[in-house]
Scaffold this motif. Sequence first.
Motif, PDB file in Angstrom:
ATOM      1  N   LYS A   1       0.189  -9.047  18.995  1.00 42.13           N
ATOM      2  CA  LYS A   1       1.106  -8.989  17.851  1.00 42.13           C
ATOM      3  C   LYS A   1       2.223  -7.973  18.107  1.00 42.13           C
ATOM      4  N   ASP A   2       1.869  -6.812  18.659  1.00 39.03           N
ATOM      5  CA  ASP A   2       2.882  -5.806  19.008  1.00 39.03           C
ATOM      6  C   ASP A   2       3.824  -6.350  20.086  1.00 39.03           C
ATOM      7  N   TYR A   3       3.262  -7.034  21.059  1.00 39.16           N
ATOM      8  CA  TYR A   3       4.040  -7.621  22.151  1.00 39.16           C
ATOM      9  C   TYR A   3       5.034  -8.636  21.601  1.00 39.16           C
ATOM     10  N   LYS A   4       4.565  -9.451  20.677  1.00 36.53           N
ATOM     11  CA  LYS A   4       5.429 -10.472  20.072  1.00 36.53           C
ATOM     12  C   LYS A   4       6.632  -9.830  19.375  1.00 36.53           C
ATOM     13  N   TYR A   5       6.372  -8.740  18.649  1.00 31.61           N
ATOM     14  CA  TYR A   5       7.452  -8.046  17.945  1.00 31.61           C
ATOM     15  C   TYR A   5       8.462  -7.473  18.943  1.00 31.61           C
TER      16      TYR A   5
ATOM     17  N   SER B   1      13.729  -7.590  21.610  1.00 35.42           N
ATOM     18  CA  SER B   1      14.527  -7.576  22.842  1.00 35.42           C
ATOM     19  C   SER B   1      15.431  -8.801  22.918  1.00 35.42           C
ATOM     20  N   GLU B   2      14.878  -9.959  22.576  1.00 36.97           N
ATOM     21  CA  GLU B   2      15.666 -11.190  22.623  1.00 36.97           C
ATOM     22  C   GLU B   2      16.809 -11.148  21.607  1.00 36.97           C
TER      23      GLU B   2
ATOM     24  N   TYR C   1      16.857  -6.936  28.305  1.00 40.69           N
ATOM     25  CA  TYR C   1      15.848  -7.391  29.267  1.00 40.69           C
ATOM     26  C   TYR C   1      14.457  -7.065  28.728  1.00 40.69           C
ATOM     27  N   PHE C   2      13.546  -8.030  28.902  1.00 42.80           N
ATOM     28  CA  PHE C   2      12.162  -7.827  28.468  1.00 42.80           C
ATOM     29  C   PHE C   2      11.224  -8.282  29.571  1.00 42.80           C
TER      30      PHE C   2
END
Length: 385
Positions: free
Chosen positions: A184-188, A193-194, A199-200
């Motif tokens: 969930k943190d990664y998704k946020y 970033s997008e 860059y992500f």
Amino acid sequence: MILIINANIYTMAGKNYKNGCILIENNIIKKVSEKIEIKEEYKILDVKGAFVMPGIIDAHCHIGIMEESMGFEGLDLNEATEPITPELRAIDAINPFDESFKRAIKAGITTVMTGPGSANVIGGQFCIIKTNGVCVDDMVVKEPAAIKAAFGENPKRIYKSRKKSPTTRMAIAALLRETLIKCKDYKYKRYKSEKNNEYFQKDLKMESILPVIDKKLPLKVHAHRADDILTAIRIAKEFDIKITLDHCTEAHFIGKYIKESGFPVIVGPSITSKSKIETKNRNNKTAVELNKIGIDFAIMTDHPVVPIEYLPISAGLMVREGLPIEAALKAITINPAKILGIDDKLGSIEEGKEADISIFNGNPMQTLTNTLCTIIGGKIIYNNF
């Protein structure tokens, strides 16, 4: 075009035919009816009253990834080196030349869901494939189709021997929760970033779990014991994700809670010894009890735990314990198709669906019955007429 005539058809769609016909055009069922006009261009398959049903579906097995007669060289079931491995893809390990595929076809089994084992808390990605083919990419029905998760004895046993976590049920649940929170943190962070055109750096593990967080893929949960089933339900509700409850050995103890959860059940394997503590209450009446309270379920082999060709016999043993014949047939056709999300294509004999059809000289759930013909994608793959 193939025209099947004089067929005792069990459609799994509410209407059966004592003496019916099925017209197949290319790989699609064109028409199902009591009578279909015979034309010169049709290839006629006169089954002379044989038992005709949708191709059988195994909703949980390890065919092609845990090969027979191979030992270690053909054993690609578990990457038991760390407990969280969602990035693993069954499609990269399936060998279509595993001899089990031929036996599946000979038994009228046309579609399977196959994937990693239950050594890890998160084991990797399952896929749904047809049983006929030489290139797995051509056999795919849906990939990925689910992410494997496991509760109970298997992860405990594997990682106890490695002297690392998880060695308790608490740690299994904690690791799963931790992974879902990280995702969930990664998704946020990914979204941020997008949005900012920054860059992500992608993480393959998290990318694999994202469809679970987004409810696009279910967790395919290995859970035998009642408390493990309830833990899986608890976590699924906590994170608002989809799951299927696979094995469910003690589901008959907690049917009320399973029904309230709304999560689908895949029962089995049933023709095995009680090889570990969490299977001590294995009972062919589990399916009977689920059926009584209105829970639709599928039956699986967990091949090679039960050889895949014995899926219909597994269903038959449940009939012997009181499961209605029609319910048992649905549990190896339309129910698994619904649970796996492929019922728009497979699982019943209906106009517009793919022509996967199995033909027997009697009820396939009886031991003396032989397969006469297996049709996959509109082609006769096995012919024993």
